[in-house]
Design an enzyme around this catalytic site. Structure first.
Site, short mmCIF file in Angstrom:
data_model
loop_
_atom_site.label_atom_id
_atom_site.label_comp_id
_atom_site.label_asym_id
_atom_site.label_seq_id
_atom_site.Cartn_x
_atom_site.Cartn_y
_atom_site.Cartn_z
N ARG A 185 36.68 35.55 24.77
CA ARG A 185 36.32 35.81 26.25
C ARG A 185 36.04 34.36 26.88
O ARG A 185 35.26 33.60 26.22
CB ARG A 185 35.29 36.64 26.28
CG ARG A 185 34.49 36.78 27.66
CD ARG A 185 33.51 37.75 27.89
NE ARG A 185 34.04 39.04 28.15
CZ ARG A 185 33.32 40.14 28.43
NH1 ARG A 185 32.07 40.13 28.90
NH2 ARG A 185 34.01 41.28 28.47
N HIS A 200 41.55 41.71 32.67
CA HIS A 200 40.30 42.34 31.56
C HIS A 200 41.51 43.32 31.03
O HIS A 200 41.12 44.58 31.23
CB HIS A 200 39.17 42.68 31.97
CG HIS A 200 38.16 43.11 31.21
ND1 HIS A 200 38.35 42.85 29.95
CD2 HIS A 200 36.96 43.58 31.26
CE1 HIS A 200 37.38 43.18 29.25
NE2 HIS A 200 36.36 43.63 30.06
N ARG A 206 36.55 52.23 24.65
CA ARG A 206 36.77 50.87 23.99
C ARG A 206 37.25 50.65 22.84
O ARG A 206 37.98 50.09 22.24
CB ARG A 206 35.90 49.89 24.70
CG ARG A 206 35.50 49.80 26.09
CD ARG A 206 36.32 48.82 27.10
NE ARG A 206 36.72 47.66 26.51
CZ ARG A 206 35.91 46.70 26.90
NH1 ARG A 206 34.72 46.66 27.63
NH2 ARG A 206 36.16 45.39 26.39
N CYS A 214 33.47 49.67 34.69
CA CYS A 214 33.48 48.97 33.22
C CYS A 214 32.09 48.54 32.88
O CYS A 214 31.79 48.42 31.78
CB CYS A 214 34.43 47.82 33.42
SG CYS A 214 33.97 46.64 34.78
N GLN A 261 39.87 46.38 28.73
CA GLN A 261 39.23 47.42 29.41
C GLN A 261 40.15 48.37 30.08
O GLN A 261 40.08 49.40 30.07
CB GLN A 261 38.50 46.54 30.52
CG GLN A 261 37.64 47.40 31.51
CD GLN A 261 36.46 48.19 30.89
OE1 GLN A 261 35.46 47.29 30.40
NE2 GLN A 261 36.45 49.33 30.84
N ASP A 270 33.58 48.10 40.25
CA ASP A 270 33.21 47.03 39.43
C ASP A 270 32.14 45.89 40.36
O ASP A 270 32.00 46.39 41.60
CB ASP A 270 34.26 46.05 38.96
CG ASP A 270 34.07 45.12 38.12
OD1 ASP A 270 32.92 45.20 37.47
OD2 ASP A 270 34.73 44.27 37.56
N1 CP Z 1 33.16 46.14 30.34
C1 CP Z 1 32.69 45.01 29.84
O1 CP Z 1 33.80 44.24 29.35
O2 CP Z 1 31.53 44.80 29.36
P1 CP Z 1 30.72 43.53 28.66
O3 CP Z 1 30.92 42.27 29.69
O4 CP Z 1 29.49 44.02 28.29
O5 CP Z 1 31.69 43.22 27.41
N1 NVA Z 2 34.66 41.70 36.85
C1 NVA Z 2 33.61 41.65 36.16
C2 NVA Z 2 33.98 42.39 34.58
C3 NVA Z 2 32.81 42.51 33.63
C4 NVA Z 2 33.07 43.28 32.44
C5 NVA Z 2 33.51 39.96 35.71
O1 NVA Z 2 34.20 39.33 35.22
O2 NVA Z 2 32.24 39.55 35.56
#
Ligand code: CP
Ligand code: NVA
Length: 309
Positions: free
Chosen positions: A108, A135, A293, A267, A138, A227
């Site tokens: 990440r 993502h 997930r 999400c 997800q 989101d």
């Molecule tokens: N939805 C998601 O990816 O959550 P986190 O940021 O908690 O991993």
């Molecule tokens: N769009 C959000 C998703 C988090 C899972 C972000 O990037 O923070």
């Protein structure tokens, strides 16, 4: 090597195979306890290294459970604890070391380029666990959840997104092309998807529909996704942006324009983009969505390890 970086670069056939495998595995587990491995333990002895350059609750825990249930194990790293994060070691050397000790790498990161750089030097598969542009784990899991709840192929449903044009939406757009579903996007004019992604959709001879009126976007929807307005990598004036989204809040009134049995997915984490009574109400399936997930990421791991049945 099979990486899992962006849905748009993966074959529809492979994405469908992942979803089918996840469905079979989820059913087969039935009464097993959380940490009991699937009977076939297909990744016995394998190690997934996961590294987070920014916060995560769901991705971290669900990947931990995913590899454990496949019979393997995981090590979770924070980049600032490594020589790489301290600036003293190159991506090339770090990638060689990760490939020496581990069998797969989930990252990440705040940099799409970093994923590409790692890919260049790794001898093991890399999975994008969220980047500024996408993502994918997800959204593939969300396709699974939609079909599980609606008991229909997603191509037969009207899918709607209300919110910012961010990483999650980019992956949802890619999924709309790969799985051929109709996608209506509701967002303010100055927060529309980039020309790059719109041109990619056109190039693939598909369409998506963008509305600056949220009522039009949700009209006749089977599924509404949302989101946070402010994502983790968002460096904008937060208060100003939130104000620009004030008419895009998902509440009872907006939901009334969708189909009666419309479901709401998010999400997580959430902000102010959705009313509490919708988020916790009967249309919402966000907890089932989060749990799935685990199931879908197991099949993503099997795809990457070339072990998909
Ligand atoms: N939805 C998601 O990816 O959550 P986190 O940021 O908690 O991993
Ligand atoms: N769009 C959000 C998703 C988090 C899972 C972000 O990037 O923070």
């Amino acid at each position: 090597m099979r990486h899992f970086i962006n849905l748009k670069d993966l074959k529809s056939r492979d994405l469908r195979k992942i979803i089918l495998d996840a469905k079979k595995r989820k059913i087969a587990r039935n009464k097993l306890n959380t940490l009991e491995p699937d009977k076939d333990k297909p990744l016995k002895g394998k190690m997934l290294i996961q590294m987070f350059e920014k916060a995560s609750s769901r991705t971290r825990i669900s990947f931990y459970l995913a590899i454990k249930q496949l019979g393997g194990g995981t090590l979770t790293l924070r980049s600032n604890e490594l020589h790489l994060g301290q600036g003293g070691e190159s991506i090339a050397d770090t990638a060689k070391i990760l490939s020496t000790y581990g069998d797969g790498f989930m990252l990440r990161t705040d940099s799409d380029k970093k994923i590409e750089d790692f890919k260049k030097y790794l001898n093991i598969p890399i999975i994008n666990g969220l980047s500024p542009s996408s993502h994918p784990t997800q959204v593939l899991s969300d396709v699974f959840t939609v079909e599980e709840i609606k008991k229909k192929a997603i191509s037969k449903l009207n899918i709607c997104w209300i919110g910012d044009s961010n990483n999650v939406l980019n992956s949802l757009i890619a999924a709309s092309v790969k799985f051929s579903f109709k996608l209506r996007i509701g967002c303010p004019k100055n927060f529309q998807p980039s020309m790059d992604i719109r041109n990619w959709v056109k190039k693939n001879k598909k369409k998506m529909f963008i509305y600056n009126d949220p009522k039009k976007a949700v009209s006749d929807a089977d599924v509404i996704f949302s989101d946070k307005v402010i994502s983790m990598n968002d460096k904008v004036n937060k208060n100003k942006k939130i104000k620009q989204f004030k008419d895009f809040k998902i509440n009872k009134k907006l939901l009334s324009y969708a189909k009666n049995d419309c479901i709401f997915l998010h999400c997580l984490p959430r902000g102010d983009e959705v009313d509490e009574d919708i988020f916790l109400g009967k249309n919402s399936h966000v907890w089932q969505q989060a749990l799935n997930r685990v199931h879908v990421q197991k099949s993503i791991l099997l795809y990457c390890f070339d072990k998909l049945r």
